[in-house]
Design a protein around this motif. Structure first.
Motif, PDB file in Angstrom:
ATOM      1  N   MET A 120       0.827  -1.209   0.000  1.00 45.81           N
ATOM      2  CA  MET A 120       0.000   0.000   0.000  1.00 45.81           C
ATOM      3  C   MET A 120       0.864   1.263   0.000  1.00 45.81           C
ATOM      4  SD  MET A 120      -2.950   1.365  -0.169  1.00 45.81           S
ATOM      5  CE  MET A 120      -4.144   0.084   0.207  1.00 45.81           C
ATOM      6  N   ILE A 121       1.945   1.263   0.806  1.00 43.45           N
ATOM      7  CA  ILE A 121       2.834   2.424   0.839  1.00 43.45           C
ATOM      8  C   ILE A 121       3.463   2.647  -0.532  1.00 43.45           C
ATOM      9  CG2 ILE A 121       5.020   3.295   1.776  1.00 43.45           C
ATOM     10  CD1 ILE A 121       4.244   2.106   4.452  1.00 43.45           C
ATOM     11  N   PHE A 122       3.856   1.555  -1.199  1.00 41.65           N
ATOM     12  CA  PHE A 122       4.441   1.676  -2.536  1.00 41.65           C
ATOM     13  C   PHE A 122       3.433   2.293  -3.498  1.00 41.65           C
ATOM     14  CE2 PHE A 122       5.025   0.112  -6.829  1.00 41.65           C
ATOM     15  CZ  PHE A 122       6.355   0.439  -7.078  1.00 41.65           C
ATOM     16  N   LEU A 123       2.204   1.793  -3.482  1.00 42.03           N
ATOM     17  CA  LEU A 123       1.178   2.283  -4.402  1.00 42.03           C
ATOM     18  C   LEU A 123       0.879   3.756  -4.140  1.00 42.03           C
ATOM     19  CD1 LEU A 123      -0.818   1.696  -6.645  1.00 42.03           C
ATOM     20  CD2 LEU A 123      -2.465   0.931  -4.916  1.00 42.03           C
ATOM     21  N   ARG A 124       0.741   4.121  -2.873  1.00 43.87           N
ATOM     22  CA  ARG A 124       0.476   5.526  -2.536  1.00 43.87           C
ATOM     23  C   ARG A 124       1.613   6.428  -3.008  1.00 43.87           C
ATOM     24  NH1 ARG A 124      -1.975   6.303   3.531  1.00 43.87           N
ATOM     25  NH2 ARG A 124      -4.041   5.421   3.158  1.00 43.87           N
ATOM     26  N   LEU A 153       3.704   5.878  -5.431  1.00 42.67           N
ATOM     27  CA  LEU A 153       3.702   5.927  -6.890  1.00 42.67           C
ATOM     28  C   LEU A 153       2.642   6.894  -7.402  1.00 42.67           C
ATOM     29  CD1 LEU A 153       4.754   4.849  -9.585  1.00 42.67           C
ATOM     30  CD2 LEU A 153       3.070   2.991  -9.411  1.00 42.67           C
ATOM     31  N   VAL A 154       1.444   6.829  -6.830  1.00 46.46           N
ATOM     32  CA  VAL A 154       0.363   7.740  -7.238  1.00 46.46           C
ATOM     33  C   VAL A 154       0.765   9.186  -6.967  1.00 46.46           C
ATOM     34  CG1 VAL A 154      -2.006   8.469  -6.731  1.00 46.46           C
ATOM     35  CG2 VAL A 154      -1.468   6.037  -6.973  1.00 46.46           C
ATOM     36  N   PHE A 155       1.394   9.424  -5.819  1.00 44.06           N
ATOM     37  CA  PHE A 155       1.835  10.779  -5.491  1.00 44.06           C
ATOM     38  C   PHE A 155       2.858  11.272  -6.507  1.00 44.06           C
ATOM     39  CE2 PHE A 155       4.698  13.750  -3.321  1.00 44.06           C
ATOM     40  CZ  PHE A 155       3.785  14.704  -2.867  1.00 44.06           C
ATOM     41  N   LEU A 156       3.817  10.425  -6.857  1.00 41.70           N
ATOM     42  CA  LEU A 156       4.841  10.809  -7.831  1.00 41.70           C
ATOM     43  C   LEU A 156       4.225  11.121  -9.185  1.00 41.70           C
ATOM     44  CD1 LEU A 156       7.800  11.148  -8.663  1.00 41.70           C
ATOM     45  CD2 LEU A 156       7.859   8.681  -9.113  1.00 41.70           C
ATOM     46  N   ILE A 157       3.300  10.297  -9.620  1.00 43.57           N
ATOM     47  CA  ILE A 157       2.637  10.539 -10.909  1.00 43.57           C
ATOM     48  C   ILE A 157       1.874  11.859 -10.881  1.00 43.57           C
ATOM     49  CG2 ILE A 157       0.820   9.705 -12.457  1.00 43.57           C
ATOM     50  CD1 ILE A 157       1.685   6.848 -11.683  1.00 43.57           C
ATOM     51  N   ALA A 158       1.183  12.128  -9.773  1.00 47.04           N
ATOM     52  CA  ALA A 158       0.435  13.390  -9.644  1.00 47.04           C
ATOM     53  C   ALA A 158       1.389  14.580  -9.706  1.00 47.04           C
ATOM     54  CB  ALA A 158      -0.350  13.391  -8.333  1.00 47.04           C
ATOM     55  N   GLN A 159       2.537  14.474  -9.047  1.00 44.14           N
ATOM     56  CA  GLN A 159       3.538  15.543  -9.119  1.00 44.14           C
ATOM     57  C   GLN A 159       3.976  15.798 -10.553  1.00 44.14           C
ATOM     58  OE1 GLN A 159       6.720  14.389  -6.316  1.00 44.14           O
ATOM     59  NE2 GLN A 159       6.440  16.395  -5.390  1.00 44.14           N
ATOM     60  N   ILE A 160       4.242  14.710 -11.273  1.00 44.69           N
ATOM     61  CA  ILE A 160       4.720  14.830 -12.651  1.00 44.69           C
ATOM     62  C   ILE A 160       3.660  15.467 -13.545  1.00 44.69           C
ATOM     63  CG2 ILE A 160       5.388  13.480 -14.687  1.00 44.69           C
ATOM     64  CD1 ILE A 160       6.712  11.475 -12.738  1.00 44.69           C
ATOM     65  N   LEU A 161       2.397  15.134 -13.289  1.00 48.36           N
ATOM     66  CA  LEU A 161       1.313  15.682 -14.113  1.00 48.36           C
ATOM     67  C   LEU A 161       1.008  17.141 -13.788  1.00 48.36           C
ATOM     68  CD1 LEU A 161      -1.186  12.662 -14.127  1.00 48.36           C
ATOM     69  CD2 LEU A 161       0.299  13.428 -15.999  1.00 48.36           C
ATOM     70  N   VAL A 187      -3.252  11.405  -0.383  1.00 44.28           N
ATOM     71  CA  VAL A 187      -2.708  10.210  -1.042  1.00 44.28           C
ATOM     72  C   VAL A 187      -1.739   9.454  -0.141  1.00 44.28           C
ATOM     73  CG1 VAL A 187      -1.366   9.384  -3.008  1.00 44.28           C
ATOM     74  CG2 VAL A 187      -3.006  11.249  -3.326  1.00 44.28           C
ATOM     75  N   LEU A 188      -0.820  10.192   0.490  1.00 48.07           N
ATOM     76  CA  LEU A 188       0.227   9.551   1.286  1.00 48.07           C
ATOM     77  C   LEU A 188      -0.175   9.330   2.736  1.00 48.07           C
ATOM     78  CD1 LEU A 188       3.309  11.606   0.015  1.00 48.07           C
ATOM     79  CD2 LEU A 188       2.620   9.318  -0.724  1.00 48.07           C
ATOM     80  N   GLY A 189      -1.188  10.055   3.200  1.00 53.28           N
ATOM     81  CA  GLY A 189      -1.561   9.965   4.608  1.00 53.28           C
ATOM     82  C   GLY A 189      -0.616  10.717   5.527  1.00 53.28           C
ATOM     83  N   ILE A 190       0.103  11.713   4.971  1.00 52.68           N
ATOM     84  CA  ILE A 190       1.009  12.531   5.788  1.00 52.68           C
ATOM     85  C   ILE A 190       0.278  13.809   6.207  1.00 52.68           C
ATOM     86  CG2 ILE A 190       3.170  13.819   5.875  1.00 52.68           C
ATOM     87  CD1 ILE A 190       4.360  11.862   3.900  1.00 52.68           C
ATOM     88  N   ALA A 245      14.142   9.436  -0.639  1.00 52.31           N
ATOM     89  CA  ALA A 245      13.437   8.154  -0.589  1.00 52.31           C
ATOM     90  C   ALA A 245      12.164   8.212  -1.426  1.00 52.31           C
ATOM     91  CB  ALA A 245      13.114   7.774   0.848  1.00 52.31           C
ATOM     92  N   PHE A 246      11.937   7.187  -2.228  1.00 51.10           N
ATOM     93  CA  PHE A 246      10.705   7.115  -3.013  1.00 51.10           C
ATOM     94  C   PHE A 246       9.503   6.839  -2.115  1.00 51.10           C
ATOM     95  CE2 PHE A 246       7.767   4.015  -5.011  1.00 51.10           C
ATOM     96  CZ  PHE A 246       7.107   4.892  -5.857  1.00 51.10           C
ATOM     97  N   LEU A 247       9.667   5.945  -1.147  1.00 53.60           N
ATOM     98  CA  LEU A 247       8.559   5.571  -0.273  1.00 53.60           C
ATOM     99  C   LEU A 247       8.314   6.637   0.786  1.00 53.60           C
ATOM    100  CD1 LEU A 247       9.299   1.776   0.298  1.00 53.60           C
ATOM    101  CD2 LEU A 247       7.692   2.804  -1.329  1.00 53.60           C
ATOM    102  N   LYS A 248       7.089   7.111   0.880  1.00 52.88           N
ATOM    103  CA  LYS A 248       6.678   8.058   1.920  1.00 52.88           C
ATOM    104  C   LYS A 248       5.718   7.336   2.853  1.00 52.88           C
ATOM    105  CE  LYS A 248       8.284  11.151  -1.155  1.00 52.88           C
ATOM    106  NZ  LYS A 248       8.896  10.758  -2.439  1.00 52.88           N
ATOM    107  N   ARG A 249       5.921   7.485   4.140  1.00 50.48           N
ATOM    108  CA  ARG A 249       5.145   6.728   5.116  1.00 50.48           C
ATOM    109  C   ARG A 249       4.078   7.612   5.783  1.00 50.48           C
ATOM    110  NH1 ARG A 249       7.574   2.001   5.422  1.00 50.48           N
ATOM    111  NH2 ARG A 249       9.740   1.858   4.712  1.00 50.48           N
TER     112      ARG A 249
END
Length: 237
Positions: free
Chosen positions: A1-5, A7-15, A53-56, A192-196
């Motif tokens: 789940m952390i990986f998926l979140r 990844l979605v955050f990174l894609i949103a940043q890029i877009l 998305v990340l829950g931060i 770090a790619f993974l955000k907790r």
């Protein structure tokens, strides 16, 4: 789940970032403060995405300590989170940063239009003079100035060398320093790619009167306060 979140955050940043950078370029004719407030929408979007998305999430302790007039913010530096979130948490501010950051496509272009104090860290005394000149100008325009005295991001539980530039700027400009401690690195680690998920605590200290200090003693007082709070915010094993 952390990986998926993550990844979605990174894609949103890029877009989001490239079109927002183009929008930022369109704000160039505006006055600096008006330009900053529009460009800051990107930071608000990123912090909203981090929460959704990340829950931060984040909480701020000591917001009442902020003075009514512009000051120099000297903060712990652990991650990219605070460089984004401070735009949301504090009054309009400019960052003191290395000029190479302005060369990054899209992100750097928008950053350049927020009126940062970009310096060549290798130029020594000339960089300090440049920082003081631009610092006085930005303060007169109504901006606060945010500086990370450690210069680079440190891991939770670690302490970098506190460089003198931020304290020197405050003393020379005659404005107070607001020390800030936080634990963003527990959730958004350096490179770090993974955000907790979790809640970042941002603690704002009472302003320190720079007129009562030399740059050296002011820098030491800031370091003592920040690192004293870090012991509670990032307790060791």
């Amino acid at each position: 789940m952390i990986f998926l979140r993550s990844l979605v955050f990174l894609i949103a940043q890029i877009l989001i970032t490239p079109p927002y950078a183009i929008f930022a370029l369109a704000t160039a004719p505006l006055a600096p403060l008006a330009r900053f407030r529009l460009i800051a929408g990107w930071s608000h979007a990123m912090i909203w995405l981090a929460k959704t998305v990340l829950g931060i999430h984040y909480r701020v302790i000591g917001r009442e300590n902020l003075p009514r007039t512009p000051a120099v913010i000297l903060s712990k530096h652990q991650s990219a989170w605070e460089t984004i979130a401070f735009t949301v948490i504090f009054p309009p501010q400019v960052l003191v940063l290395k000029r190479e950051l302005l060369w990054i496509p899209f992100f750097g272009w928008g950053l350049a239009l927020t009126s940062p104090i970009a310096i060549d860290r290798g130029s020594g005394v000339r960089a300090l003079k440049r920082m003081a000149e631009l610092g006085r100008r930005r303060l007169a325009q109504g901006f606060w100035i945010a500086i990370f005295p450690e210069g680079t991001r440190t891991q939770p539980g670690k302490r970098g060398k506190y460089h003198l530039g931020g304290a020197w700027l405050a003393v020379n400009c005659g404005v107070p320093v607001v020390p800030v401690a936080h634990n963003a690195g527990l959730f958004w680690r350096r490179k770090a790619f993974l955000k907790r998920p979790g809640t970042v605590t941002v603690e704002i200290g009472a302003p320190i009167d720079s007129s009562a200090h030399t740059p050296e003693s002011l820098n030491a007082a800031v370091e003592e306060w920040i690192e004293g709070r870090m012991a509670a915010l990032c307790p060791g094993p």
